[in-house]
Design an enzyme around this catalytic site. Structure first.
Site, PDB file in Angstrom:
ATOM      1  CG  HIS A 453      -2.185  -0.840   0.910  1.00  0.00           C
ATOM      2  ND1 HIS A 453      -2.806  -0.840  -0.308  1.00  0.00           N
ATOM      3  CD2 HIS A 453      -2.896  -1.684   1.697  1.00  0.00           C
ATOM      4  CE1 HIS A 453      -3.858  -1.645  -0.255  1.00  0.00           C
ATOM      5  NE2 HIS A 453      -3.930  -2.184   0.950  1.00  0.00           N
ATOM      6  CB  CYS A 828      -4.568  36.201 -19.739  1.00  0.00           C
ATOM      7  SG  CYS A 828      -5.002  37.886 -19.304  1.00  0.00           S
TER       8      CYS A 828
HETATM    9  P1  ADP Z   1      -7.845  -3.517   1.371  1.00  0.00           P
HETATM   10  O1  ADP Z   1      -8.996  -2.766   0.809  1.00  0.00           O
HETATM   11  O2  ADP Z   1      -7.095  -2.742   2.398  1.00  0.00           O
HETATM   12  O3  ADP Z   1      -7.001  -4.116   0.301  1.00  0.00           O
HETATM   13  P2  ADP Z   1      -9.166  -6.042   1.694  1.00  0.00           P
HETATM   14  O4  ADP Z   1     -10.557  -6.050   2.168  1.00  0.00           O
HETATM   15  O5  ADP Z   1      -8.979  -6.207   0.226  1.00  0.00           O
HETATM   16  O6  ADP Z   1      -8.459  -4.713   2.204  1.00  0.00           O
HETATM   17  O7  ADP Z   1      -8.405  -7.168   2.460  1.00  0.00           O
HETATM   18  C1  ADP Z   1      -7.015  -7.281   2.490  1.00  0.00           C
HETATM   19  C2  ADP Z   1      -6.560  -8.665   2.129  1.00  0.00           C
HETATM   20  O8  ADP Z   1      -7.153  -9.642   2.950  1.00  0.00           O
HETATM   21  C3  ADP Z   1      -6.955  -9.067   0.735  1.00  0.00           C
HETATM   22  O9  ADP Z   1      -6.002  -8.686  -0.180  1.00  0.00           O
HETATM   23  C4  ADP Z   1      -7.005 -10.577   0.813  1.00  0.00           C
HETATM   24  O10 ADP Z   1      -5.772 -11.110   0.469  1.00  0.00           O
HETATM   25  C5  ADP Z   1      -7.311 -10.855   2.244  1.00  0.00           C
HETATM   26  N1  ADP Z   1      -8.697 -11.339   2.311  1.00  0.00           N
HETATM   27  C6  ADP Z   1      -9.813 -10.602   2.390  1.00  0.00           C
HETATM   28  N2  ADP Z   1     -10.914 -11.392   2.388  1.00  0.00           N
HETATM   29  C7  ADP Z   1     -10.448 -12.668   2.311  1.00  0.00           C
HETATM   30  C8  ADP Z   1     -11.089 -13.948   2.238  1.00  0.00           C
HETATM   31  N3  ADP Z   1     -12.412 -14.078   2.256  1.00  0.00           N
HETATM   32  N4  ADP Z   1     -10.292 -15.006   2.159  1.00  0.00           N
HETATM   33  C9  ADP Z   1      -8.948 -14.882   2.120  1.00  0.00           C
HETATM   34  N5  ADP Z   1      -8.292 -13.735   2.183  1.00  0.00           N
HETATM   35  C10 ADP Z   1      -9.038 -12.618   2.263  1.00  0.00           C
END
Ligand code: ADP
Ligand code: MG
Ligand code: MG
Length: 862
Positions: A453, A828
């Site tokens: 990030h 301008c």
């Molecule tokens: P952000 O918006 O900060 O990227 P996310 O909601 O995408 O946050 O969640 C961060 C990470 O968590 C995702 O990139 C994913 O890898 C993991 N993650 C989220 N939901 C799941 C899920 N249902 N199963 C496995 N990993 C998940």
């Protein structure tokens, strides 16, 4: 009550407003038949309802039970089940993506009992406790505000005790111990026990995500990116899949094109046996996707196919999150990827060439303002070749930055506020650092990958970024960093090349960037499409050349007074002003004309067949006179005029309100010989170029006009001079004489003023000053407060005040064209290069804008 929860199978990509970007795209991918874990989305309306009542409504809770029941039906899993325990993630997701700013919690549903069940079911105790410790840390941080550091420290201590280099070496026993210690951080005076009931965990998580909309960092991010405060976030609840389930599992983030350069190549990073947080949070520096390609070629091929499919479907570069659980691929997120301005331009142009989007769409995809970041300096290649590279990290966000190093976001911000150029250098960054990142020229981290990030945010802000420069170790206590035995202390200068990832000690020279390649293609399309012309404000051949390099249509404003400030000219100007009478003004006028005609000659020659508008003298005369005793002595020495006389004259010219005083065309009325001299200089330059074979049609602009009779008077003065010279030279010249529109009185009588004017050009700086009654040189003392209090939406000297100044402009345009339907009308002032203002000008019939050279490409795209 309207429906507040949608299953992924019920939504689609056009429902961003209601489902947030993440939810809408999870739904879209589900409907495309892609492998997305099941789940549902609580709408942004549910968020608004929560914000209003500060609790989850009964209606929502009822819908939530139904949604969980449906999830049970499709997955076969329920909370607390010993045989099929349901584990879920709770994920934020606003309509406009705000990566990293709001919260997500994984592995909800685990507790002291289900963790044992999960270990038994999977025959993998390590995995079960790894998931549980992650839940405890995320939940504690997000829901109860426990600091991440507390959890990190426990983890680091145990790793150190056993001499582990990576999290992967932690055993099941270690993880059990970690879980115990994590739980001990709960149950203090301020922090309740970790809730064992999955449903309680879920509700607390939903509350926390809704709350996270109002995080300080989220607010800062919205302000920086002009995202509305009242959008609210959706919440996605999704069945977990496990990238940390063993050696045949993993997690990754991919961009379908390189987000730094825009190059068309699948760009991904991957971590074996880990959950997604590790990659995006930049906790571990991931491996290249090539590892996946080598070790699981089948998985890689599947993923690459899906990536291409999604890019074609969305017709834009995608940022994808995926997880592999025991050799099965899942997609967890798709969104249009954040990218650097360079990448944005390249991708837009490439997509046109690939037939996916039209030229017009490509133009609309580029934020005009972001283009200015591409025009910032680059390191001079010759200087670079002579330097030794200190260390190299990943080239996360291109650009050249030099500055003084600070190690915390707060110190970086404070230093930037004192006017320093700052480089923020950290082991890793956390979202709390956002303000420090905004304040810094460049961000350097020793951990994290290109998809972390920190990298995403740097690219989004257009600042330079190098991440994963692992040779750097930051010692926050000692306020220093060590790189290969070399120490960098707070305040030391370093130079950061975000294009190569190289770092250098010291302050390296930079050189100007130019418009080339894809940007120039895009600007050509813009030029073909645009209805308004883009001219430049330029007083010197150097400025004008820069603007011509940026493909300006010509000069919209030459401020002739700027030519008088060079030392040898200032002397003549002072002689002129100090002269007793017209007779005494003659000699300095001859000198000034000689110099000025050469200036005009240069500008016209550079312009070729492009048009050049020259404005006659504008500022009050006393600006040219000496102001303090030292200067008076020096000028007296130069001119032979006594200091007494100098003081008298300066005092005589002093005005209480010089900006409202004896300036602009008022000078023409009292000192006609000055404007006459300028007209002669123009004409002489034109004649000289005529002899050289270039026909110039001069456009002469009169500043500060407030009535037709005044304009008529000055016009006569100008025309008499031109006519006399034409007769003298037996030469017929095509010229125009127009006026600045900067007095409210001129605007409301524009039908009359137009009778004496061949064109108008709005001088928005003076017009704004006079419309508000703000002295533009003094607004600094209250303007920031006005903006902070929301009394003004923006500084009207930066972005045109549509309601007031804009209304006057509309009146002037309408009246002016009622007299002369074809009247060319330009802008301008400062706002001529401001994209938001240009949008407005386009709606009111402005013919062209004129802005500083570096704003020309920005204005063209706008
Ligand atoms: P952000 O918006 O900060 O990227 P996310 O909601 O995408 O946050 O969640 C961060 C990470 O968590 C995702 O990139 C994913 O890898 C993991 N993650 C989220 N939901 C799941 C899920 N249902 N199963 C496995 N990993 C998940
Ligand atoms: Mg994400
Ligand atoms: Mg003005």
């Amino acid at each position: 009550m309207t429906k507040q929860i949608y299953a992924f199978s019920e939504g689609n990509m056009n429902m961003r407003g209601l489902l947030g970007g993440k939810g809408a795209n999870l739904a879209e991918m589900t409907n495309l038949g892609l492998p997305v874990p099941h789940g549902f989305t609580l709408t942004t309306e549910a968020c608004h309802d929560y914000q209003e009542h500060q609790k989850l409504s009964d209606a929502l809770l009822t819908e939530l039970d139904t949604a969980l029941d449906q999830l049970r039906q499709v997955t076969g899993k329920t909370f607390n089940s010993q045989t099929e325990p349901l584990l879920i993630s709770v994920r934020s997701g606003a309509a406009i993506s705000m990566p990293w700013m709001m919260d997500t919690i994984l592995n909800i549903g685990l507790n002291d009992e289900t963790v044992v069940a999960l270990a038994d079911l999977t025959h993998n105790e390590r995995f079960a406790y790894d998931s549980y410790r992650r839940l405890l840390a995320m939940f504690g941080n997000v829901v109860y505000g426990l600091s991440e550091d507390g959890f990190d420290q426990i983890l680091t201590t145990i790793k150190q005790q056993h001499g582990y280099a990576s999290d992967l070496e932690l055993t099941a026993e270690d993880l059990k111990q970690i879980v115990q210690q994590f739980k001990a951080l709960y149950g203090t005076d301020n922090v309740p026990e970790f809730p064992q009931a999955p449903k309680d965990q879920l509700l607390a998580a939903i509350n926390a995500v809704f709350e996270s909309w109002n995080n300080h960092r989220a607010q800062v991010y919205r302000k920086q990116n002009h995202i509305a405060e009242d959008l609210g976030t959706a919440v996605n609840v999704q069945e977990m899949v496990f990238g940390n389930a063993g050696e045949d599992s993993g997690t990754g983030v991919a961009f379908t094109r390189n987000p730094a350069t825009g190059e068309k190549q699948l760009f991904a990073e991957y971590l074996l046996n880990a959950q997604g947080e590790d990659v995006v949070a930049g906790i571990r520096t991931p491996q290249s996707i090539d590892v996946l390609k080598k070790e699981m070629p089948e998985m890689y091929a599947q993923f690459a196919t899906i990536a291409t499919k999604l890019e074609t479907h969305y017709r834009d570069m995608q940022d994808l999150e995926f997880t592999i659980e025991h050799g099965k691929l899942y997609l967890l997120q798709a969104r249009n990827g954040k990218r650097t301005p360079y990448a944005a331009v390249k991708i837009a142009v490439d997509l046109v060439h690939e037939g996916l989007i039209s030229e017009a769409e490509a133009l609309l995809r580029i934020n005009p303002e972001s283009v200015s970041a591409m025009l910032h300096p680059e390191f001079d290649p010759e200087t670079l070749a002579k330097q030794t590279v200190l260390t190299t990290g990943l080239p996360a966000s291109p650009g050249a930055a030099t500055g003084q190093v600070y190690f915390t976001a707060a110190e970086a911000k404070a230093a930037a506020e004192t006017g320093k150029q700052v480089i923020l250098m950290r082991q890793d960054t956390s979202p709390e650092d956002i303000e420090g990142m905004i304040a810094s020229k460049a961000i350097v981290t020793s951990r994290g990958g290109m998809t972390s990030h920190a990298a995403v945010v740097a690219r989004g802000m257009g600042s330079t970024g190098v991440v994963g420069a692992h040779e750097i170790t930051v010692d926050y206590q000692a306020k220093k960093a060590v790189v290969n035995h070399q120490e960098i202390h707070e305040g030391d200068w370093v130079s950061v090349n975000g294009t190569t990832g190289d770092l250098y000690l010291g302050q390296l020279a930079t050189s100007d960037a130019t418009v080339k390649g894809d940007l120039s293609t895009l600007l050509d399309w813009a030029k073909d499409t645009a209805s308004m012309g883009v001219y430049t404000n330029a007083d010197t051949p150097q400025d004008f050349q820069k603007a011509l390099d940026f493909d300006a249509d010509g000069i919209g404003l030459t401020r002739t007074e700027h030519m008088f400030f060079k030392p040898e000219r200032l002397l003549q100007m002072r002689r002129l002003i100090l002269a007793e009478d017209a007779e005494g003004r003659k000699a300095p006028l001859v000198e000034l004309q000689r110099m000025q005609q050469d200036d005009f000659y240069q500008l016209y020659k550079l312009a070729g067949d492009k048009s050049v508008t020259i404005r006659l003298l504008d500022p009050p005369l006393h600006e040219f006179l000496p102001h303090d005793e030292n200067e008076i002595q020096a000028v007296s020495h130069q001119t032979g005029i006594t200091p007494e006389r100098l003081r008298d004259r300066t005092n005589a010219l002093k005005e209480l309100n010089p900006m409202l005083g004896h300036r602009g065309d008022r000078l023409a009325v009292t000192f006609p010989d000055i404007y006459q001299m300028q007209v002669r200089a123009i004409m002489t330059a034109v004649l000289r170029l005529h002899d050289e074979g270039l026909e110039v049609h001069p456009h002469i602009m009169i500043p500060l006009t407030d009535s037709k009779s005044e304009m008529g008077w000055v016009r006569q003065l100008v025309e008499d001079q031109l006519t006399a010279m034409m007769a003298d030279q037996d030469f017929k010249l095509a010229y125009t004489v127009g006026t600045m529109m900067e007095m409210p009185r001129a605007c409301v009588t524009a039908d009359q003023v137009a009778e004496a004017s061949d064109f108008f050009s709005f001088g928005t700086n003076d017009l704004t000053q006079l419309t508000f009654g703000y002295s533009r040189d003094d607004v600094g003392s209250f303007m920031p407060e006005y903006i902070k209090q929301g009394i003004l939406p923006a500084d009207p000297f930066q972005t045109v005040d549509v309601e007031g100044v804009g209304a006057l402009m509309k009146i002037a345009i309408e009246k002016g064209r009622s007299t002369k339907p074809e009247l060319p009308i330009g802008v301008c002032g400062e706002v001529g290069g401001d994209p938001a203002s240009i949008g407005f000008f386009n709606t009111i019939g402005i013919t062209y804008v004129s802005c500083s050279p570096y704003r020309v490409p920005v204005a063209r795209l706008a």
